[in-house]
Design an enzyme around this catalytic site. Structure first.
Site, PDB file in Angstrom:
ATOM      1  N   ASN A  71      38.126  31.212  40.461  1.00  0.00           N
ATOM      2  CA  ASN A  71      37.134  31.616  41.211  1.00  0.00           C
ATOM      3  C   ASN A  71      36.928  31.416  42.852  1.00  0.00           C
ATOM      4  O   ASN A  71      37.069  30.292  42.841  1.00  0.00           O
ATOM      5  CB  ASN A  71      35.758  30.943  40.389  1.00  0.00           C
ATOM      6  CG  ASN A  71      34.518  31.601  41.409  1.00  0.00           C
ATOM      7  OD1 ASN A  71      34.475  32.326  41.953  1.00  0.00           O
ATOM      8  ND2 ASN A  71      33.714  30.642  40.708  1.00  0.00           N
ATOM      9  N   TRP A  72      37.629  32.529  43.611  1.00  0.00           N
ATOM     10  CA  TRP A  72      37.707  32.189  44.787  1.00  0.00           C
ATOM     11  C   TRP A  72      36.231  32.037  45.615  1.00  0.00           C
ATOM     12  O   TRP A  72      35.765  31.524  46.618  1.00  0.00           O
ATOM     13  CB  TRP A  72      37.979  33.560  45.609  1.00  0.00           C
ATOM     14  CG  TRP A  72      39.758  32.657  45.456  1.00  0.00           C
ATOM     15  CD1 TRP A  72      40.409  32.129  44.605  1.00  0.00           C
ATOM     16  CD2 TRP A  72      40.804  33.529  46.733  1.00  0.00           C
ATOM     17  NE1 TRP A  72      41.982  32.355  44.714  1.00  0.00           N
ATOM     18  CE2 TRP A  72      42.531  33.227  45.784  1.00  0.00           C
ATOM     19  CE3 TRP A  72      41.167  33.904  47.413  1.00  0.00           C
ATOM     20  CZ2 TRP A  72      42.873  34.086  46.328  1.00  0.00           C
ATOM     21  CZ3 TRP A  72      42.008  34.905  48.189  1.00  0.00           C
ATOM     22  CH2 TRP A  72      43.260  34.140  47.819  1.00  0.00           C
ATOM     23  N   LYS A  73      34.969  32.665  44.603  1.00  0.00           N
ATOM     24  CA  LYS A  73      33.832  32.244  45.420  1.00  0.00           C
ATOM     25  C   LYS A  73      33.477  33.136  46.584  1.00  0.00           C
ATOM     26  O   LYS A  73      34.703  34.266  46.467  1.00  0.00           O
ATOM     27  CB  LYS A  73      33.218  30.740  45.291  1.00  0.00           C
ATOM     28  CG  LYS A  73      33.217  29.925  44.008  1.00  0.00           C
ATOM     29  CD  LYS A  73      32.670  29.021  44.634  1.00  0.00           C
ATOM     30  CE  LYS A  73      32.595  27.776  43.404  1.00  0.00           C
ATOM     31  NZ  LYS A  73      31.381  27.272  43.293  1.00  0.00           N
TER      32      LYS A  73
ATOM     33  N   GLY B 237      37.734  26.430  40.963  1.00  0.00           N
ATOM     34  CA  GLY B 237      37.212  26.874  41.437  1.00  0.00           C
ATOM     35  C   GLY B 237      37.445  26.611  43.500  1.00  0.00           C
ATOM     36  O   GLY B 237      38.720  27.410  43.859  1.00  0.00           O
ATOM     37  N   GLY B 238      37.657  25.289  44.675  1.00  0.00           N
ATOM     38  CA  GLY B 238      37.940  24.969  45.416  1.00  0.00           C
ATOM     39  C   GLY B 238      39.328  25.392  45.439  1.00  0.00           C
ATOM     40  O   GLY B 238      39.848  25.166  46.344  1.00  0.00           O
TER      41      GLY B 238
END
Ligand code: PGA
Length: 254
Positions: A13-15, A233-234
């Site tokens: 999830n690159w947001k 994520g990060g």
């Protein structure tokens, strides 16, 4: 290969991070070093505006890699079409080669006030359009402290049951207090919630963990047979981290 081997999932999830430049350098390094395994699947969820470019990059890869690499939306509209400025519908994502959709991520629930009804209709729109929803559930710090974790998770899962009945599901357990904080629950805590999710949805549910996953946490998490996948994520914006976590999934004892 044993075709009965269960699939391990990585959701990147690159947001709202990245750029066309980052995508180019990321994919250059990724293509040089990625070594696919037929039962370890990776779903990239970049910002929607980069999906087309991501799709083109994936299509240039050999068939064995394409078979395990997928695209996901970070959210979808809860309507199929209409006068909804700024929204993107599930069929539009599908047209771009997207097969999965994160739904109910805590950032959507908390920052964009997505409520249970909206989340339920998003899950339904995903299924209507041939996208596979990945429902995110998880308790806040306050709910954890007041011992409401189980009740909150059961209530959030009720959404999935009311929209899709007993269809096989992909669910990510993402404690809100663990997202982007560097904090991770203990493996027994994660396992207890994964078991609860399967109790509610049935034994065939695929349950992932998400929240501050990096390569050092992943090596512990992959040791648990309860964990079918990791939502990252990060760390997923860093090729080294993502590939290291992918490599660990290949050798884990399922
Ligand atoms: P994180 O994000 O890995 O940066 O904590 C997880 C998520 O929000 O999906």
């Amino acid at each position: 290969m044993n075709t009965q081997e269960p699939i391990q999932w990585l959701i990147a999830n690159w947001k709202m991070y990245g750029s066309l430049e980052l995508l180019k350098t990321f994919m250059q390094a990724f293509k040089e070093r990625f070594c696919s395994h037929p039962t370890v699947h990776l779903v990239f969820c970049p910002p929607a505006i980069y999906l087309q470019a991501f799709h083109e990059q994936l299509q240039s890869l050999p068939a064995d890699m394409q078979a395990v690499l997928h695209l996901g939306a970070q959210t979808i509209a809860n309507k199929l079409e209409g006068a909804f400025t700024g929204e993107i519908s599930a069929p539009m994502f599908k047209e771009l080669g997207v097969d999965y959709a994160l739904i109910g991520h805590s950032e959507r629930r908390n920052l964009f006030q997505e409520d249970v009804e909206q989340i339920a209709s998003k899950v339904a729109r995903a299924y209507d359009s041939g996208l596979i929803p990945i429902l995110c559930v998880g308790e806040t710090q306050k709910e954890r402290e007041t011992k409401q974790t189980e009740a909150v998770i059961e209530q959030q899962l009720g959404v999935l049951l009311s929209s899709v009945g007993s269809n096989p599901s992909l669910v990510a357990y993402e404690p809100v207090w663990a997202i982007g904080t560097g904090l991770v629950p203990t493996v027994p805590e994660i396992e207890a919630i994964h078991r609860l999710i399967r109790k509610v949805l049935g034994a065939s549910a695929n349950v992932f963990y998400g929240g501050s996953v990096n390569r050092s946490h992943a090596s512990l998490l992959w040791q648990s047979p309860e964990v079918n996948g990791l939502l990252i994520g990060g760390a997923s914006l860093k090729v080294d981290e993502l590939l290291a976590i992918y490599e660990m999934a290949k050798t884990r004892k399922a």
